[in-house]
Design an enzyme around this catalytic site. Structure first.
Site, PDB file in Angstrom:
ATOM      1  N   LYS A   1       0.807  -1.238   0.000  1.00  0.00           N
ATOM      2  CA  LYS A   1       0.000   0.000   0.000  1.00  0.00           C
ATOM      3  C   LYS A   1       0.835   1.281   0.000  1.00  0.00           C
ATOM      4  CE  LYS A   1      -4.287  -1.501   2.111  1.00  0.00           C
ATOM      5  NZ  LYS A   1      -5.298  -1.094   3.087  1.00  0.00           N
TER       6      LYS A   1
ATOM      7  N   ASP B   1     -10.630   4.046   1.751  1.00  0.00           N
ATOM      8  CA  ASP B   1     -10.988   3.611   3.113  1.00  0.00           C
ATOM      9  C   ASP B   1     -11.732   4.689   3.904  1.00  0.00           C
ATOM     10  OD1 ASP B   1     -10.086   0.998   3.016  1.00  0.00           O
ATOM     11  OD2 ASP B   1      -8.092   1.469   3.785  1.00  0.00           O
TER      12      ASP B   1
HETATM   13  P1  NAP Z   1      -1.608  -0.812  12.080  1.00  0.00           P
HETATM   14  O1  NAP Z   1      -1.195   0.155  11.034  1.00  0.00           O
HETATM   15  O2  NAP Z   1      -0.658  -1.864  12.530  1.00  0.00           O
HETATM   16  O3  NAP Z   1      -2.036   0.079  13.367  1.00  0.00           O
HETATM   17  C1  NAP Z   1      -2.454  -0.509  14.557  1.00  0.00           C
HETATM   18  C2  NAP Z   1      -2.556   0.552  15.650  1.00  0.00           C
HETATM   19  O4  NAP Z   1      -3.005  -0.119  16.824  1.00  0.00           O
HETATM   20  C3  NAP Z   1      -1.232   1.235  16.012  1.00  0.00           C
HETATM   21  O5  NAP Z   1      -1.478   2.561  16.389  1.00  0.00           O
HETATM   22  C4  NAP Z   1      -0.767   0.430  17.218  1.00  0.00           C
HETATM   23  O6  NAP Z   1       0.058   1.133  18.106  1.00  0.00           O
HETATM   24  C5  NAP Z   1      -2.094   0.140  17.901  1.00  0.00           C
HETATM   25  N1  NAP Z   1      -1.990  -1.020  18.780  1.00  0.00           N
HETATM   26  C6  NAP Z   1      -1.674  -2.285  18.424  1.00  0.00           C
HETATM   27  N2  NAP Z   1      -1.652  -3.065  19.515  1.00  0.00           N
HETATM   28  C7  NAP Z   1      -1.969  -2.263  20.567  1.00  0.00           C
HETATM   29  C8  NAP Z   1      -2.095  -2.475  21.968  1.00  0.00           C
HETATM   30  N3  NAP Z   1      -1.884  -3.687  22.513  1.00  0.00           N
HETATM   31  N4  NAP Z   1      -2.429  -1.435  22.748  1.00  0.00           N
HETATM   32  C9  NAP Z   1      -2.611  -0.201  22.214  1.00  0.00           C
HETATM   33  N5  NAP Z   1      -2.502   0.072  20.899  1.00  0.00           N
HETATM   34  C10 NAP Z   1      -2.178  -0.947  20.093  1.00  0.00           C
HETATM   35  O7  NAP Z   1      -2.926  -1.577  11.669  1.00  0.00           O
HETATM   36  P2  NAP Z   1      -4.093  -1.029  10.692  1.00  0.00           P
HETATM   37  O8  NAP Z   1      -3.775  -1.360   9.302  1.00  0.00           O
HETATM   38  O9  NAP Z   1      -4.354   0.368  11.073  1.00  0.00           O
HETATM   39  O10 NAP Z   1      -5.323  -1.990  11.090  1.00  0.00           O
HETATM   40  C11 NAP Z   1      -5.935  -1.896  12.359  1.00  0.00           C
HETATM   41  C12 NAP Z   1      -7.221  -2.727  12.393  1.00  0.00           C
HETATM   42  O11 NAP Z   1      -8.171  -2.177  11.500  1.00  0.00           O
HETATM   43  C13 NAP Z   1      -7.030  -4.184  11.980  1.00  0.00           C
HETATM   44  O12 NAP Z   1      -7.800  -4.988  12.827  1.00  0.00           O
HETATM   45  C14 NAP Z   1      -7.577  -4.222  10.578  1.00  0.00           C
HETATM   46  O13 NAP Z   1      -8.094  -5.490  10.220  1.00  0.00           O
HETATM   47  C15 NAP Z   1      -8.698  -3.202  10.683  1.00  0.00           C
HETATM   48  N6  NAP Z   1      -9.055  -2.602   9.376  1.00  0.00           N
HETATM   49  C16 NAP Z   1     -10.334  -2.717   8.956  1.00  0.00           C
HETATM   50  C17 NAP Z   1     -10.720  -2.159   7.758  1.00  0.00           C
HETATM   51  C18 NAP Z   1     -12.145  -2.287   7.288  1.00  0.00           C
HETATM   52  O14 NAP Z   1     -12.406  -2.035   6.088  1.00  0.00           O
HETATM   53  N7  NAP Z   1     -13.081  -2.628   8.145  1.00  0.00           N
HETATM   54  C19 NAP Z   1      -9.775  -1.462   6.980  1.00  0.00           C
HETATM   55  C20 NAP Z   1      -8.464  -1.354   7.448  1.00  0.00           C
HETATM   56  C21 NAP Z   1      -8.114  -1.932   8.663  1.00  0.00           C
HETATM   57  P3  NAP Z   1       1.651   1.242  17.922  1.00  0.00           P
HETATM   58  O15 NAP Z   1       1.836   2.188  16.765  1.00  0.00           O
HETATM   59  O16 NAP Z   1       2.129   1.774  19.227  1.00  0.00           O
HETATM   60  O17 NAP Z   1       2.153  -0.135  17.611  1.00  0.00           O
END
Ligand code: NAP
Length: 288
Positions: free
Chosen positions: A70, A106
């Protein structure tokens, strides 16, 4: 039937076997009676530049882009739309006059899912848990649709402040750690609480963000971007407390619908996309 005239779109990722997009889009093309096909295009990182050139060479209408491409794909595109620039990632490529244009659907998908749930963002105060890639899309969508205030709660304040800097000139954005007293105040007055972390996503079903429900405004809409499972522990607890809850399924469908529109100029038949989503998951769960 695929013929020599069939229009092609696809998905660039590595791997792509897990992706719901092929079934959702092909179901909509079929229902809409459109001569299009959506093809999985597993692409190793070293082949990404060649793959973008191939989309143009083979006269594709466009493609989706998923993990891990991406961000990396941006350097191979001819143009980056504002939404992808602000979100910092491309999930949709559209080929126009031989030029590959990267955009991101998104944020629009998130907003459409809020409207579908009768929870419009205008004038609201949102609290987001987490500041990763999906959160950037949510923030951009909210800022483009009249949100009054956004508060981001993070575990790493440096990363959070960096995140907020990107959007600071577009609206009122604050960042705190989860246990900050200002975080509690934001929760008390929010109209929308969104989990953008992966906490609670299968198979880690017991996980959830650190939230004391006593701190959360009783009438706040509670949203979890996760769609596997549809009801995370976070959403179950919110629902038990009487909050309107929304899961990530409609955001997924709506971001796909917007990509579909950008490629074809037509709206997809959403119920077909949703039925394809449901049957894909039902069969995956049976096979797991
Ligand atoms: P990402 O870029 O890895 O970001 C995850 C975020 O969550 C980061 O800010 C991370 O903090 C935080 N985090 C992770 N573990 C944590 C914990 N134990 N305590 C506190 N904060 C925590 O992931 P993403 O791509 O944004 O995706 C996130 C979620 O959204 C996933 O479940 C994904 O499947 C979902 N999603 C859904 C859609 C949809 O269309 N419905 C689209 C996109 C994503 P740090 O930076 O400190 O690690």
């Amino acid at each position: 039937m695929i013929t020599g005239k069939t229009n092609c779109v696809g998905i660039l990722g590595y791997p792509v076997g897990h992706s719901l997009s092929p079934v959702m889009h092909n179901a909509a093309f079929e229902k809409n009676q459109m001569d299009y096909v959506y093809i999985p295009l597993p692409t190793a990182p070293t082949d990404l530049k060649t793959a973008v050139s191939a989309l143009k060479a083979w006269n594709f209408c466009g493609a989706n882009v998923t993990i891990p491409h991406k961000v990396a794909v941006m350097e191979y595109l001819d143009e980056i739309a504002e939404d992808a620039r602000m979100i910092g990632a491309v999930n949709t490529i559209t080929i126009r006059d031989g030029r590959a244009i990267g955009s991101n659907t998104d944020g629009i998908g998130f907003i459409a899912s809020l409207r579908k749930a009768d929870a419009p963002p205008e004038g609201g105060r949102a609290v987001l848990l987490g500041a990763g890639g999906a959160a950037r899309a949510v923030v951009w969508g909210l800022l483009q649709n009249g949100i009054e205030k956004i508060t981001i709660l993070v575990r790493n304040i440096e990363k959070g402040l960096d995140f907020a800097k990107r959007f600071a000139s577009y609206g009122d954005i604050n960042v705190y750690t989860f246990n900050d007293t200002d975080a509690k105040e934001a929760l008390r007055t929010c109209t929308l609480l969104v989990n953008t972390t992966p906490l609670g996503m299968a198979p880690n079903l017991d996980a959830m963000p650190e939230i004391d429900w006593a701190d959360v405004a009783a009438d706040a809409v509670v949203y979890d971007l996760i769609y596997t499972p549809l009801m995370t522990r976070f959403l179950c607890e919110a629902q038990e407390r009487g909050h309107l809850v929304i899961n990530g399924k409609d955001m997924l469908i709506e971001q796909g619908a917007e990509s579909f529109l950008r490629w074809t100029g037509r709206e997809p038949h959403r119920p077909s996309m949703e039925a394809a989503f449901d049957s894909f998951w039902a069969s995956r769960q049976k096979n797991d």
